[in-house]
Write a protein that holds these residues in place. Structure first.
Motif, PDB file in Angstrom:
ATOM      1  N   GLY A   1     -21.770  51.431  -4.718  1.00  0.00           N
ATOM      2  CA  GLY A   1     -22.818  50.567  -5.253  1.00  0.00           C
ATOM      3  C   GLY A   1     -23.465  49.718  -4.181  1.00  0.00           C
ATOM      4  N   LYS A   2     -24.235  48.730  -4.646  1.00  0.00           N
ATOM      5  CA  LYS A   2     -24.954  47.832  -3.747  1.00  0.00           C
ATOM      6  C   LYS A   2     -24.526  46.405  -4.016  1.00  0.00           C
ATOM      7  CE  LYS A   2     -29.149  50.632  -3.628  1.00  0.00           C
ATOM      8  NZ  LYS A   2     -30.579  50.655  -3.938  1.00  0.00           N
ATOM      9  N   GLU A   3     -24.361  45.651  -2.942  1.00  0.00           N
ATOM     10  CA  GLU A   3     -24.051  44.234  -3.107  1.00  0.00           C
ATOM     11  C   GLU A   3     -25.253  43.559  -3.757  1.00  0.00           C
ATOM     12  OE1 GLU A   3     -21.656  41.930  -1.216  1.00  0.00           O
ATOM     13  OE2 GLU A   3     -20.678  43.352   0.111  1.00  0.00           O
ATOM     14  N   GLY A   4     -24.993  42.669  -4.688  1.00  0.00           N
ATOM     15  CA  GLY A   4     -26.064  41.964  -5.366  1.00  0.00           C
ATOM     16  C   GLY A   4     -26.371  42.506  -6.753  1.00  0.00           C
ATOM     17  N   THR A   5     -26.063  43.781  -7.010  1.00  0.00           N
ATOM     18  CA  THR A   5     -26.306  44.335  -8.347  1.00  0.00           C
ATOM     19  C   THR A   5     -24.979  44.763  -8.972  1.00  0.00           C
ATOM     20  OG1 THR A   5     -26.772  46.513  -7.402  1.00  0.00           O
ATOM     21  CG2 THR A   5     -28.654  45.109  -7.845  1.00  0.00           C
ATOM     22  N   HIS A   6     -24.448  45.879  -8.511  1.00  0.00           N
ATOM     23  CA  HIS A   6     -23.161  46.361  -9.013  1.00  0.00           C
ATOM     24  C   HIS A   6     -22.395  46.939  -7.831  1.00  0.00           C
ATOM     25  CE1 HIS A   6     -20.281  47.610 -12.025  1.00  0.00           C
ATOM     26  NE2 HIS A   6     -20.229  48.792 -11.441  1.00  0.00           N
ATOM     27  N   PHE A   7     -21.316  46.295  -7.470  1.00  0.00           N
ATOM     28  CA  PHE A   7     -20.549  46.661  -6.284  1.00  0.00           C
ATOM     29  C   PHE A   7     -19.083  46.836  -6.671  1.00  0.00           C
ATOM     30  CE2 PHE A   7     -18.147  45.370  -2.454  1.00  0.00           C
ATOM     31  CZ  PHE A   7     -18.593  46.356  -1.579  1.00  0.00           C
ATOM     32  N   ILE A   8     -18.487  47.950  -6.242  1.00  0.00           N
ATOM     33  CA  ILE A   8     -17.070  48.217  -6.494  1.00  0.00           C
ATOM     34  C   ILE A   8     -16.407  48.529  -5.162  1.00  0.00           C
ATOM     35  CG2 ILE A   8     -15.402  49.690  -7.669  1.00  0.00           C
ATOM     36  CD1 ILE A   8     -17.601  50.319  -9.715  1.00  0.00           C
ATOM     37  N   GLU A   9     -15.223  47.961  -4.975  1.00  0.00           N
ATOM     38  CA  GLU A   9     -14.490  48.142  -3.727  1.00  0.00           C
ATOM     39  C   GLU A   9     -13.032  48.460  -4.051  1.00  0.00           C
ATOM     40  OE1 GLU A   9     -14.829  45.521   0.148  1.00  0.00           O
ATOM     41  OE2 GLU A   9     -13.708  44.477  -1.405  1.00  0.00           O
TER      42      GLU A   9
ATOM     43  N   ILE B   1       0.242  48.838  -1.953  1.00  0.00           N
ATOM     44  CA  ILE B   1      -0.499  47.766  -2.619  1.00  0.00           C
ATOM     45  C   ILE B   1      -1.923  48.272  -2.827  1.00  0.00           C
ATOM     46  CG2 ILE B   1      -1.413  45.433  -2.436  1.00  0.00           C
ATOM     47  CD1 ILE B   1       1.021  44.704  -0.783  1.00  0.00           C
ATOM     48  N   PHE B   2      -2.445  48.101  -4.044  1.00  0.00           N
ATOM     49  CA  PHE B   2      -3.790  48.545  -4.392  1.00  0.00           C
ATOM     50  C   PHE B   2      -4.581  47.344  -4.896  1.00  0.00           C
ATOM     51  CE2 PHE B   2      -6.928  50.068  -7.441  1.00  0.00           C
ATOM     52  CZ  PHE B   2      -7.556  51.061  -6.720  1.00  0.00           C
ATOM     53  N   HIS B   3      -5.859  47.244  -4.472  1.00  0.00           N
ATOM     54  CA  HIS B   3      -6.749  46.184  -4.944  1.00  0.00           C
ATOM     55  C   HIS B   3      -8.096  46.795  -5.293  1.00  0.00           C
ATOM     56  CE1 HIS B   3      -9.590  42.666  -3.980  1.00  0.00           C
ATOM     57  NE2 HIS B   3      -9.137  42.512  -5.204  1.00  0.00           N
ATOM     58  N   SER B   4      -8.564  46.496  -6.492  1.00  0.00           N
ATOM     59  CA  SER B   4      -9.882  46.918  -6.946  1.00  0.00           C
ATOM     60  C   SER B   4     -10.708  45.663  -7.215  1.00  0.00           C
ATOM     61  CB  SER B   4      -9.759  47.750  -8.225  1.00  0.00           C
ATOM     62  OG  SER B   4     -11.027  47.943  -8.806  1.00  0.00           O
ATOM     63  N   TYR B   5     -11.900  45.618  -6.615  1.00  0.00           N
ATOM     64  CA  TYR B   5     -12.800  44.493  -6.804  1.00  0.00           C
ATOM     65  C   TYR B   5     -14.118  45.026  -7.356  1.00  0.00           C
ATOM     66  CZ  TYR B   5     -16.225  40.905  -5.610  1.00  0.00           C
ATOM     67  OH  TYR B   5     -17.238  39.987  -5.660  1.00  0.00           O
ATOM     68  N   SER B   6     -14.572  44.426  -8.444  1.00  0.00           N
ATOM     69  CA  SER B   6     -15.835  44.824  -9.055  1.00  0.00           C
ATOM     70  C   SER B   6     -16.713  43.591  -9.227  1.00  0.00           C
ATOM     71  CB  SER B   6     -15.572  45.476 -10.421  1.00  0.00           C
ATOM     72  OG  SER B   6     -16.793  45.760 -11.065  1.00  0.00           O
ATOM     73  N   ASN B   7     -17.954  43.692  -8.767  1.00  0.00           N
ATOM     74  CA  ASN B   7     -18.916  42.610  -8.907  1.00  0.00           C
ATOM     75  C   ASN B   7     -20.150  43.172  -9.594  1.00  0.00           C
ATOM     76  OD1 ASN B   7     -20.645  40.468  -8.707  1.00  0.00           O
ATOM     77  ND2 ASN B   7     -20.318  40.111  -6.531  1.00  0.00           N
ATOM     78  N   ASN B   8     -20.252  42.926 -10.900  1.00  0.00           N
ATOM     79  CA  ASN B   8     -21.375  43.394 -11.704  1.00  0.00           C
ATOM     80  C   ASN B   8     -22.100  42.164 -12.231  1.00  0.00           C
ATOM     81  OD1 ASN B   8     -23.168  44.579 -13.436  1.00  0.00           O
ATOM     82  ND2 ASN B   8     -21.631  45.704 -14.614  1.00  0.00           N
ATOM     83  N   LYS B   9     -23.294  41.918 -11.730  1.00  0.00           N
ATOM     84  CA  LYS B   9     -24.051  40.709 -12.093  1.00  0.00           C
ATOM     85  C   LYS B   9     -24.315  40.626 -13.595  1.00  0.00           C
ATOM     86  CE  LYS B   9     -24.351  39.180  -7.956  1.00  0.00           C
ATOM     87  NZ  LYS B   9     -23.453  38.165  -7.507  1.00  0.00           N
ATOM     88  N   GLN B  10     -24.374  41.774 -14.292  1.00  0.00           N
ATOM     89  CA  GLN B  10     -24.645  41.763 -15.720  1.00  0.00           C
ATOM     90  C   GLN B  10     -23.362  41.901 -16.544  1.00  0.00           C
ATOM     91  OE1 GLN B  10     -27.468  44.921 -16.091  1.00  0.00           O
ATOM     92  NE2 GLN B  10     -29.141  43.695 -15.251  1.00  0.00           N
ATOM     93  N   GLY B  11     -22.220  41.953 -15.881  1.00  0.00           N
ATOM     94  CA  GLY B  11     -20.951  42.113 -16.590  1.00  0.00           C
ATOM     95  C   GLY B  11     -20.383  40.796 -17.078  1.00  0.00           C
ATOM     96  N   ILE B  12     -19.430  40.879 -17.980  1.00  0.00           N
ATOM     97  CA  ILE B  12     -18.729  39.697 -18.481  1.00  0.00           C
ATOM     98  C   ILE B  12     -17.247  39.946 -18.300  1.00  0.00           C
ATOM     99  CG2 ILE B  12     -18.255  38.247 -20.476  1.00  0.00           C
ATOM    100  CD1 ILE B  12     -20.983  39.091 -21.554  1.00  0.00           C
ATOM    101  N   PRO B  13     -16.575  39.299 -17.426  1.00  0.00           N
ATOM    102  CA  PRO B  13     -17.035  38.410 -16.352  1.00  0.00           C
ATOM    103  C   PRO B  13     -17.687  39.218 -15.227  1.00  0.00           C
ATOM    104  CG  PRO B  13     -14.683  38.749 -16.136  1.00  0.00           C
ATOM    105  CD  PRO B  13     -15.113  39.476 -17.378  1.00  0.00           C
TER     106      PRO B  13
END
Length: 142
Positions: A32-40, A52-64
């Protein structure tokens, strides 16, 4: 006679070491793209057989909008397949909630006999898991 036996033993040990894979290390994938929907995704396979596993999701329209998910446990290698195991008593708490039991990933790398110029990144390709979104993830070694 001793020299012949010693030479054969030496050759057999060298072939054993030449076929070993270094599965352990850090793996990473960003989508994805930082600022809209980003998954790492970040995965660390330790030499002692733990992960050890880490998933990070940043979805500006998501809750949370930001979600962090963690998992840990043990891993074992069978051929080129990595099998992940999690112990309910030891590996789960408020932070580590992902259950990696019955998860499997294939270790993919360029074959040593492949002399072509093509580039094949070393990766883990998940093909089986009870975590539905991890089944099709390719995560690359860094």
């Amino acid at each position: 006679m001793k020299l012949i036996i010693s030479t054969l033993l030496l050759i057999s040990h060298l072939t054993l070491f030449s076929q070993s894979n270094n599965f352990y290390g850090d793996y990473y994938r960003a989508l994805g793209k930082e600022g809209t929907h980003f998954i790492e995704y970040k995965l660390t396979l330790n030499q002692d057989g733990t992960f050890i596993f880490h998933s990070y999701s940043n979805n500006k329209q998501g809750i949370p909008p930001e979600v962090n998910k963690y998992g840990k446990g043990k891993w074992i290698a069978k051929g080129k397949v990595i099998i992940f195991l999690s112990n309910k008593q030891e590996d789960f708490d408020e932070k580590y909630t992902l259950d990696f039991n019955n998860s499997k990933a294939r270790f993919v790398t360029k074959h040593p006999r492949d002399k072509t110029d093509r580039i094949i990144k070393t990766k883990l390709q998940f093909f089986e898991s009870e975590i539905f979104w991890i089944k099709t993830i390719d995560i690359f070694k860094i």
